[in-house]
Design an enzyme around this catalytic site. Structure first.
Site, PDB file in Angstrom:
ATOM      1  N   ALA A 131       0.853  -1.197   0.000  1.00  0.00           N
ATOM      2  CA  ALA A 131       0.000   0.000   0.000  1.00  0.00           C
ATOM      3  C   ALA A 131       0.880   1.235   0.000  1.00  0.00           C
ATOM      4  CB  ALA A 131      -0.916   0.007   1.222  1.00  0.00           C
ATOM      5  N   ALA A 133       0.539   5.684   0.445  1.00  0.00           N
ATOM      6  CA  ALA A 133      -0.336   6.798   0.821  1.00  0.00           C
ATOM      7  C   ALA A 133       0.416   8.106   0.663  1.00  0.00           C
ATOM      8  CB  ALA A 133      -0.837   6.607   2.251  1.00  0.00           C
ATOM      9  N   SER A 134      -0.119   9.178   1.284  1.00  0.00           N
ATOM     10  CA  SER A 134       0.437  10.508   1.029  1.00  0.00           C
ATOM     11  C   SER A 134       1.792  10.732   1.699  1.00  0.00           C
ATOM     12  CB  SER A 134      -0.544  11.587   1.499  1.00  0.00           C
ATOM     13  OG  SER A 134      -0.831  11.435   2.868  1.00  0.00           O
ATOM     14  N   GLN A 137       4.554   4.352   2.866  1.00  0.00           N
ATOM     15  CA  GLN A 137       4.071   3.137   2.233  1.00  0.00           C
ATOM     16  C   GLN A 137       4.322   1.952   3.156  1.00  0.00           C
ATOM     17  OE1 GLN A 137       6.448   3.558  -1.341  1.00  0.00           O
ATOM     18  NE2 GLN A 137       7.806   1.883  -0.744  1.00  0.00           N
ATOM     19  N   VAL A 138       3.608   0.843   2.879  1.00  0.00           N
ATOM     20  CA  VAL A 138       3.635  -0.329   3.751  1.00  0.00           C
ATOM     21  C   VAL A 138       4.194  -1.530   2.995  1.00  0.00           C
ATOM     22  CG1 VAL A 138       2.227  -1.920   5.128  1.00  0.00           C
ATOM     23  CG2 VAL A 138       1.663   0.532   5.078  1.00  0.00           C
ATOM     24  N   LYS A 152       5.684   0.005   7.999  1.00  0.00           N
ATOM     25  CA  LYS A 152       5.281   1.302   7.449  1.00  0.00           C
ATOM     26  C   LYS A 152       6.500   2.222   7.422  1.00  0.00           C
ATOM     27  CE  LYS A 152       1.635   4.789   8.260  1.00  0.00           C
ATOM     28  NZ  LYS A 152       0.476   5.094   9.142  1.00  0.00           N
ATOM     29  N   ASP A 281      -9.259   9.068  10.873  1.00  0.00           N
ATOM     30  CA  ASP A 281      -9.096   8.891   9.428  1.00  0.00           C
ATOM     31  C   ASP A 281      -9.947   7.707   8.975  1.00  0.00           C
ATOM     32  OD1 ASP A 281      -8.284   9.155   6.834  1.00  0.00           O
ATOM     33  OD2 ASP A 281      -6.272   8.325   7.144  1.00  0.00           O
TER      34      ASP A 281
END
Length: 444
Positions: A131, A133-134, A137-138, A152, A281
């Site tokens: 994954a 994101a802003s 990442q994972v 992460k 979130d």
């Protein structure tokens, strides 16, 4: 890092262009007034062009500008679809197209954060992220003790870019004031900047995630993977399998969608009482339905710390609204800062705006739907000064609570959930079912 415009000159230029553009439009508006157009029509035209440019720039910039756009989601309802449509589309594109870091950069971050021998912590490490994101990442890995884990990793330079955005956005208070005259934008920006700074600190996120994991350990409804290890830019936690909420939205049965939506609401409402924090979130990507029927929850970078639980005022004013006492509701909203002293709002207009959002608490069972949400948005989509959304303020202490409510309602409407939401409010929201004698607390 092509998805995150990080060069300070480029980012500053985009944001700095906003005030100049507004000045030009204001001058154009003056010329039209001199030419015979009414002041109200000219004002609407200027506001519309201002809105177009604001949302265009916010959409182009990832980071702080995007966080601001997300936090102001309720105010999007006050603007025409032709303005916010392209903005939402740009955000979606940015979120969906976040390119992964090069493997060499991933290894460099792990070496800097965990040491040259970082591989000794893992039996295996997948270089391809699961994954992105802003701000990070994972990666999936196997910890040295055999546990599957999620690693992460924060993007190098993401923090500086995020906080740099807010330094620029803070200069745009007057611009937003022309668009949303009831909103104290500087206070909202200051609160958002503080919360975003917290999101960048993975040690703080680890502390929050561990608190949730302890509280919900063995819970019949929820599962939170515990933290394995953490420092400022790397967070290792237990791996969690399950069906993403996005897949439940797309392919789930009515029974599955009802169950997911009810647990989703229960988690958000019970957490302040049980953990002293609100998960801030509520994106579908942060939730999984597990094979055992429990709701799994991820990503605790954004949490609202509420040591005294959910604000009692929210429950009180919701109950009082349902009882029909609009004067007390108005007084309570003023006291809490939702209506500023220099703003006058028609009580009947405000009642019409609030009614649909309070409706799920007034009936035994409620069905959220996309059609219902679209109808609520359609009722306030104009730029007239009397538009109640444009007259409301967002007090700093409610920025994250608002973010949760706005995003949460969107998720429930995507799910099309039918459930007894009122029961959850009665059980978990202070003030909603208390003795009516405490109503004075809402205004005193």
């Amino acid at each position: 890092m092509s998805d995150l415009p990080r060069r300070a000159v480029t980012r500053s230029a985009k944001l700095a262009a906003l005030p100049l553009g507004f000045a030009g439009r204001a001058a154009l508006g003056l010329g039209k007034r001199l030419g015979g157009k009414s002041a109200e029509i000219v004002a609407q035209e200027v506001q519309q062009r201002t809105a177009e440019q604001i949302f265009k720039v916010l959409g182009e910039l990832k980071g702080g500008a995007m966080k601001l756009g997300q936090a102001l989601s309720i105010f999007e309802a006050a603007l025409p679809q032709e303005i916010v449509g392209p903005y939402r589309a740009t955000l979606t594109k940015l979120q969906d197209a976040a390119p992964p870091l090069p493997v060499s950069t991933v290894h460099k971050v792990l070496t800097e954060q965990l040491g040259d021998d970082w591989r000794e912590n893992f039996l295996s490490f997948d270089d391809q992220p699961t994954a992105a994101a802003s701000i990070g990442q994972v990666h999936k890995a196997v910890w040295h003790d055999g546990r599957e884990v999620a690693v992460k990793i924060q993007y190098p330079g993401a923090g500086k870019a995020l906080l740099g955005d807010f330094a620029q956005l803070a200069r745009l208070g007057k611009l937003f004031g022309a668009l949303l005259p009831g909103l104290d934008m500087r206070a909202v920006l200051a609160e958002l900047r503080e919360r975003v700074a917290e999101e960048l600190d993975y040690l703080r996120e680890a502390e929050a995630q561990h608190a949730f994991a302890l509280e919900f350990d063995g819970d019949p409804d929820f599962h939170v993977p515990d933290v394995v290890a953490a420092n400022e830019m790397v967070l290792v936690s237990e791996w969690m399998d399950g069906t993403p909420l996005s897949r439940i939205i797309a392919d789930g049965t009515k029974e599955e969608r009802d169950r997911a939506g009810l647990l989703f609401v229960r988690f958000l409402f019970c957490s302040p009482a049980r953990v002293g924090m609100l998960h801030a979130d509520p994106h579908p990507g942060n939730f999984r339905m597990r094979p055992d029927g429990r709701l799994g929850v991820l990503d605790f970078g954004a949490v609202n710390r509420l040591p005294d639980g959910y604000p009692k005022m929210f429950g009180q004013l919701t109950r009082i609204f349902n009882e029909g006492d609009m004067d007390t509701v108005m007084a309570g909203l003023r006291r809490e800062g939702f209506i500023r002293d220099d703003i006058e709002i028609d009580p009947d207009v405000l009642r019409g705006f609030l009614a649909p959002y309070v409706e799920p608490t007034a009936v035994e069972e409620f069905t959220f739907s996309r059609e219902w949400l679209q109808a609520q948005a359609a009722s306030v989509t104009d730029l007239r000064p009397t538009n109640v959304v444009r007259q409301l303020n967002l007090p700093p202490s409610y920025v994250l609570i608002h973010r949760v409510h706005a995003a949460g309602i969107g998720v429930l409407c995507q799910l099309g959930t039918t459930a007894r939401f009122r029961d959850e409010v009665i059980r978990w929201v202070p003030g909603f079912s208390d003795d009516p004698d405490d109503e004075a607390l809402a205004v005193n």
